[in-house]
Design an enzyme around this catalytic site. Sequence first.
Site, PDB file in Angstrom:
ATOM      1  N   ASN A 318      23.988 -40.900  75.873  1.00  0.00           N
ATOM      2  CA  ASN A 318      24.348 -40.369  77.191  1.00  0.00           C
ATOM      3  C   ASN A 318      24.982 -41.474  78.036  1.00  0.00           C
ATOM      4  O   ASN A 318      24.511 -41.809  79.133  1.00  0.00           O
ATOM      5  CB  ASN A 318      23.122 -39.780  77.891  1.00  0.00           C
ATOM      6  CG  ASN A 318      23.502 -38.701  78.889  1.00  0.00           C
ATOM      7  OD1 ASN A 318      24.678 -38.505  79.201  1.00  0.00           O
ATOM      8  ND2 ASN A 318      22.513 -38.004  79.414  1.00  0.00           N
ATOM      9  N   HIS A 349      16.754 -35.458  85.755  1.00  0.00           N
ATOM     10  CA  HIS A 349      16.569 -34.535  84.631  1.00  0.00           C
ATOM     11  C   HIS A 349      15.752 -33.310  85.031  1.00  0.00           C
ATOM     12  O   HIS A 349      15.952 -32.226  84.478  1.00  0.00           O
ATOM     13  CB  HIS A 349      15.885 -35.244  83.460  1.00  0.00           C
ATOM     14  CG  HIS A 349      16.820 -36.035  82.605  1.00  0.00           C
ATOM     15  ND1 HIS A 349      17.105 -37.362  82.851  1.00  0.00           N
ATOM     16  CD2 HIS A 349      17.552 -35.692  81.520  1.00  0.00           C
ATOM     17  CE1 HIS A 349      17.963 -37.797  81.944  1.00  0.00           C
ATOM     18  NE2 HIS A 349      18.250 -36.814  81.122  1.00  0.00           N
TER      19      HIS A 349
END
Length: 463
Positions: A318, A349
């Site tokens: 990521n 998140h």
Amino acid sequence: QINFVACQLFALLAAFWFRIYLSPSHASSAVRHAFATLFGIYFAVFCFGWYSIHLFVLVMMNYGIMNMASIPNIHRYSFVVAMGYLTLCHISRIYIFHYGILTTDFSGPLMIITQKITTLACQLHDGIGRQAEELTAEQNRLAVKSRPSLLEYLSYLLNFMSIIAGPCSNYKDYIAFIEGRHVHMKLLEVNWKQKGYDRLPDPSPTGAVMYKLCITLVSLVLFLTLTKNFPMAYIIDNEFLDKTPFLSRLGYLYVVTQAAKPKYYFAWTLADAVNNAAGYGFSGVDERGTFRWDLLSNLNIWNIETATSFKMYIENWNIQTAAWLKRVCYDRAPWYPTALTFILSALWHGIYPGYYFTFLTGILITLAARAIRNNCRHYFLSSVPLKIAYDVVTWAVTQLAVCYTVAPFVMLAVEPTIKFYKSVYFHMHILSILVLLLLPIRPQTHSVRRAQNQAMLNSIKSK
């Protein structure tokens, strides 16, 4: 999931059309901005239905902040509003849907838009509200000197190439792409006359797109064959725990973690291919003279699978989110930058407890790994066999440490997470604490980091 794949495949076709028929030589920047925005809005509505209203509300709220807030506070207000709105949406998912995933899960695009909003706000603050000598070399390069127009703002946040799966890119890079300066700027960094060229070459993204589509196809096959056959939940199955020795459980943990990766490889590589197909993502020329199209790449699979340190693994997984965390948090945090960055990552998140187990554990393991590397690595560099042995051991430990850390990220809830960590005796937590007690790290202060960044900037200026 079907809507997601359908949208991304249609976006891939639209990207080829966009590059060929709406290239900078055939269409003005305003037309390119408008089409990119309209396509993106259509994809959002098609994929998420009325839930897409959350995307548009957040975008317009922050456009108001960007135009009305004072420059010294623009990055703070934008950050609080964007992260606050995202967190409220995350709360609705966990309490209203009871750990279920919405059929039309709009949180992914909202997370990407939050990254872009905060990135632009920080870079606008750097460009207008700070002096050049206060900035790092990277902050100077990416600083935005004037507020964008509404069309530019909407295009950057809602363009069809990135609205579904990202990745987040820098505002100046995106505007250079729309205006047709993106590739040219990178090519000017190379002396082409020495390479035998009379004029600048015209690199095509077709080869890079085909290569990335092959990776997505392999990832899709692995997802369909491995992921469902090796569920993460099996590692806390009572029968499995009763009959399987500790080392075998660790081996199976590695297998199920590997099986969980292909869906991320598929989604991120396909998103990268969509941007490349539109002509966006050129990053320059490597030492072998090969054109590179990895400016927006979200992962480096080879470096992930061969990582010999926790830091190396994180930096190649990521990638664009790691870059966002560095630019909006780590580089700006006055104290405890590592801890604050992990906490922000968890909050971004979502609010599932498993995320916080993962990222808090990640802080501990990162600090322990740094202490081991700083205190021990130099003893193994004296000979090739020792270096190879060190790399093999650190690779195995890194892979197992990652598996241990990310298991709660998949399980989400408190009960299975605690059950998992009990089943493996909290061994990584205990080992990390012992390492930190025996080999304390010497934290780098904010002032030292700033001095190093300033030295780098002065060196670049002198060159």
